[in-house]
Enzyme design. Structure first.
Site, PDB file in Angstrom:
ATOM      1  N   ASP A  17     -22.619  27.491  15.297  1.00 23.51           N
ATOM      2  CA  ASP A  17     -22.496  26.718  14.067  1.00 23.51           C
ATOM      3  C   ASP A  17     -23.580  25.652  14.123  1.00 23.51           C
ATOM      4  O   ASP A  17     -24.306  25.533  15.117  1.00 23.51           O
ATOM      5  CB  ASP A  17     -21.107  26.098  13.956  1.00 23.51           C
ATOM      6  CG  ASP A  17     -20.699  25.786  12.520  1.00 23.51           C
ATOM      7  OD1 ASP A  17     -21.601  25.694  11.657  1.00 23.51           O
ATOM      8  OD2 ASP A  17     -19.497  25.627  12.267  1.00 23.51           O
ATOM      9  N   ARG A  73     -23.950  27.235  -2.314  1.00 19.58           N
ATOM     10  CA  ARG A  73     -25.234  26.532  -2.323  1.00 19.58           C
ATOM     11  C   ARG A  73     -26.085  26.873  -3.531  1.00 19.58           C
ATOM     12  O   ARG A  73     -26.969  26.108  -3.906  1.00 19.58           O
ATOM     13  CB  ARG A  73     -26.030  26.876  -1.060  1.00 19.58           C
ATOM     14  CG  ARG A  73     -25.284  26.642   0.226  1.00 19.58           C
ATOM     15  CD  ARG A  73     -24.838  25.210   0.385  1.00 19.58           C
ATOM     16  NE  ARG A  73     -23.970  25.068   1.537  1.00 19.58           N
ATOM     17  CZ  ARG A  73     -23.128  24.055   1.709  1.00 19.58           C
ATOM     18  NH1 ARG A  73     -23.046  23.111   0.787  1.00 19.58           N
ATOM     19  NH2 ARG A  73     -22.380  23.990   2.783  1.00 19.58           N
ATOM     20  N   LYS A 112     -17.268  34.070  10.614  1.00 18.01           N
ATOM     21  CA  LYS A 112     -17.170  32.731  11.196  1.00 18.01           C
ATOM     22  C   LYS A 112     -15.725  32.208  11.029  1.00 18.01           C
ATOM     23  O   LYS A 112     -15.026  32.618  10.102  1.00 18.01           O
ATOM     24  CB  LYS A 112     -18.190  31.787  10.554  1.00 18.01           C
ATOM     25  CG  LYS A 112     -18.038  31.606   9.029  1.00 18.01           C
ATOM     26  CD  LYS A 112     -19.205  30.834   8.458  1.00 18.01           C
ATOM     27  CE  LYS A 112     -18.973  30.467   7.000  1.00 18.01           C
ATOM     28  NZ  LYS A 112     -20.123  29.797   6.408  1.00 18.01           N
ATOM     29  N   HIS A 113     -15.250  31.349  11.955  1.00 17.37           N
ATOM     30  CA  HIS A 113     -15.921  30.642  13.036  1.00 17.37           C
ATOM     31  C   HIS A 113     -15.172  30.981  14.327  1.00 17.37           C
ATOM     32  O   HIS A 113     -14.048  30.534  14.515  1.00 17.37           O
ATOM     33  CB  HIS A 113     -15.891  29.144  12.800  1.00 17.37           C
ATOM     34  CG  HIS A 113     -16.349  28.734  11.428  1.00 17.37           C
ATOM     35  ND1 HIS A 113     -15.532  28.804  10.308  1.00 17.37           N
ATOM     36  CD2 HIS A 113     -17.548  28.267  11.007  1.00 17.37           C
ATOM     37  CE1 HIS A 113     -16.214  28.374   9.242  1.00 17.37           C
ATOM     38  NE2 HIS A 113     -17.435  28.038   9.634  1.00 17.37           N
ATOM     39  N   ARG A 127     -11.290  28.249   1.933  1.00 14.24           N
ATOM     40  CA  ARG A 127     -12.424  29.085   2.351  1.00 14.24           C
ATOM     41  C   ARG A 127     -11.947  30.335   3.091  1.00 14.24           C
ATOM     42  O   ARG A 127     -12.713  31.282   3.249  1.00 14.24           O
ATOM     43  CB  ARG A 127     -13.354  28.280   3.246  1.00 14.24           C
ATOM     44  CG  ARG A 127     -13.960  27.055   2.580  1.00 14.24           C
ATOM     45  CD  ARG A 127     -14.636  26.152   3.594  1.00 14.24           C
ATOM     46  NE  ARG A 127     -15.774  26.816   4.226  1.00 14.24           N
ATOM     47  CZ  ARG A 127     -16.360  26.364   5.333  1.00 14.24           C
ATOM     48  NH1 ARG A 127     -15.882  25.291   5.961  1.00 14.24           N
ATOM     49  NH2 ARG A 127     -17.396  26.998   5.829  1.00 14.24           N
ATOM     50  N   ASP A 171     -25.600  29.536   2.967  1.00 16.00           N
ATOM     51  CA  ASP A 171     -24.134  29.475   2.940  1.00 16.00           C
ATOM     52  C   ASP A 171     -23.674  29.765   1.517  1.00 16.00           C
ATOM     53  O   ASP A 171     -23.594  28.850   0.691  1.00 16.00           O
ATOM     54  CB  ASP A 171     -23.672  28.051   3.293  1.00 16.00           C
ATOM     55  CG  ASP A 171     -23.238  27.906   4.726  1.00 16.00           C
ATOM     56  OD1 ASP A 171     -22.856  28.906   5.335  1.00 16.00           O
ATOM     57  OD2 ASP A 171     -23.287  26.777   5.234  1.00 16.00           O
ATOM     58  N   HIS A 183     -17.300  18.683  11.784  1.00 13.06           N
ATOM     59  CA  HIS A 183     -18.518  17.975  11.394  1.00 13.06           C
ATOM     60  C   HIS A 183     -18.503  16.541  11.890  1.00 13.06           C
ATOM     61  O   HIS A 183     -19.551  15.943  12.152  1.00 13.06           O
ATOM     62  CB  HIS A 183     -18.680  17.976   9.873  1.00 13.06           C
ATOM     63  CG  HIS A 183     -18.959  19.333   9.310  1.00 13.06           C
ATOM     64  ND1 HIS A 183     -17.973  20.222   9.018  1.00 13.06           N
ATOM     65  CD2 HIS A 183     -20.129  19.931   9.001  1.00 13.06           C
ATOM     66  CE1 HIS A 183     -18.515  21.333   8.546  1.00 13.06           C
ATOM     67  NE2 HIS A 183     -19.821  21.186   8.534  1.00 13.06           N
TER      68      HIS A 183
END
Length: 448
Positions: free
Chosen positions: A349, A172, A263-264, A233, A164, A276
């Site tokens: 995901d 990351r 995405k998404h 994002r 990611d 999440h």
């Protein structure tokens, strides 16, 4: 949105954190036949799925085999267990391919990342800082090389390694790579060339580290200011401006010879719940979805995006079943495949997220995702359990083996297209080059 965690603990909200050449899988697989024979049913279904042709003489068959690509030949050599394994992209713990970790032992029954790959033969691995995969450029390059070599040892299909790296608040590899603006900052410049250049720089640095897939760009249109998980994002709140940015980013990744992920799907931009930790519901009508959420995905597909990732969101106007999009045949197959014409890899995901685990157990989730149309099963919380669930579903006839073949062939074609059957090369010294730093400085300046 895999990985909004730290030390394995889910964050409440994103905004708090910000071989040699040529032989590889195919040549070695030919020698593997006795150890992992193709079952009669596998051979029959593979033949039906990949090339339904009349019987041919041996010379004609040889000519046909020579004309097939690496992906097709690799699929024909795989048994059912190998094919099921290709569907999974998993997390491994630790900085070294040969270094032991208690987390790997607890989850997989083996100690090292390389042993995880050798034991389960997954289609992919996704790297995370919180899994201890990232400490230095040379270290990451050595890790990816070791993992890919482990996948080749038994002649299996090549391993795809992803990350990611959206830039901005989801980065990351933050300390290792060129610091680049996130999507909202790029969108603010109004210049699609900036989206392309940032994606190209990102892709070139990932490729130098042995990473061949980036879970980017975000194609969501962020129209809800209370959105706890997308926000900056996304490139913006206007689909007419977001769509060309997404298309340009796909072009940039491809210029760097790295696979991209839009995405998404079908859109996560109008939520006030973090998938999440919960299951968002978006009440867009089909008409509104087509004009607001769909355009960036349609553009990404037109630019040849490799993968589209599903969202763990419920859109009752698109599918009244109440299932999240990840488990919805109407959404993944009906809209993404049939209406938008996407022929690439569909990824879920992360399957350890609460948004997809609430209604069904972890075993049932992976089966339903495949039945819905997913090819890549990302980060199942219990890999052995998920693997056995798919295997059982195929053996019982709930999922046909030809359906598995379709997904595996898409994944193998992606790997072939991005050069993973070729030699393993890294160049960690290529990170943060003067040219890359210049691109970053220019786009940052324009975003102010």
């Amino acid at each position: 949105m895999p990985g909004l965690r730290q030390g394995g603990v889910m964050l409440a909200a994103l905004l708090v954190a910000g071989c040699s050449s040529g032989t590889g899988a195919v040549g070695a697989q030919a020698s593997r036949g006795a150890a992992a024979p193709v079952s009669a049913s596998a051979a029959a279904s593979s033949a039906a799925s990949v090339a339904a042709t009349p019987a041919a003489s041996s010379s004609e068959a040889s000519a046909e085999g020579a004309s097939k690509g690496l992906a097709e030949r690799t699929l024909a050599s795989m048994n059912l267990r190998d094919k099921v394994a290709q569907l999974f992209t998993v997390v491994v713990w630790g900085p070294k391919a040969g270094g032991p970790s208690k987390e790997n032992q607890a989850r997989y029954g083996v100690a090292t990342p390389a042993e995880v790959v050798e034991k389960f033969r997954p289609g992919g691995v996704i790297l995370f800082d919180w899994a201890g995969n990232v400490s230095g450029a040379g270290q990451v390059a050595a890790l990816t090389t070791g993992l890919r070599e482990a996948a080749r040892e038994d002649g299996g299909a090549p391993l795809m390694i992803g990350v990611d790296q959206e830039n901005g608040i989801v980065s990351r590899l933050r300390a290792l790579v060129t610091k680049l603006p996130g999507a909202a900052q790029i969108g603010a410049t109004g210049q699609t060339a900036n989206a392309r250049d940032v994606a190209r720089v990102t892709g070139e640095e990932l490729r130098a580290l042995g990473i061949s897939l980036d879970f980017a760009p975000v194609a969501d249109v962020n129209v809800n200011p209370r959105n706890p998980v997308i926000g900056p994002r996304a490139y913006g709140s206007d689909p007419k401006k977001v769509a060309p940015m997404v298309g340009a980013a796909v072009d940039g990744f491809h210029a760097a010879k790295v696979a991209s992920v839009a995405k998404h799907f079908p859109g996560h931009g109008d939520t006030s719940v973090d998938s999440h930790t919960g299951l968002p519901v978006i009440k867009h009508t089909m008409s509104k979805w087509r004009t607001l959420d769909a355009p960036p995905f349609r553009t990404a597909i037109a630019h040849g995006v490799d993968v589209v990732m599903s969202a763990h969101v419920v859109m009752p106007q698109l599918d009244p079943s109440g299932d999240p999009a990840t488990l919805s045949h109407r959404i993944l197959t009906g809209l993404l495949r049939d209406e938008l014409g996407f022929g690439g890899v569909i990824s879920t995901d992360a399957l350890d997220m609460a948004g997809v685990r609430k209604k069904y157990g972890d075993s049932e989730v992976v089966v339903r995702a495949v039945l819905a149309g997913a090819d890549m099963l990302l980060m199942p919380p219990n890999l052995p359990k998920a693997y056995d669930a798919i295997l059982k579903a195929v053996r019982s006839g709930r999922i046909s083996e030809s359906r598995i073949d379709e997904s595996v062939l898409r994944i193998l074609r992606l790997k072939e297209r991005r050069g993973l059957f070729g030699p393993i090369r890294t160049d960690p010294g290529a990170l943060r080059s003067p040219e890359h730093l210049k691109v970053a400085a220019r786009v940052f300046a324009q975003s102010r």
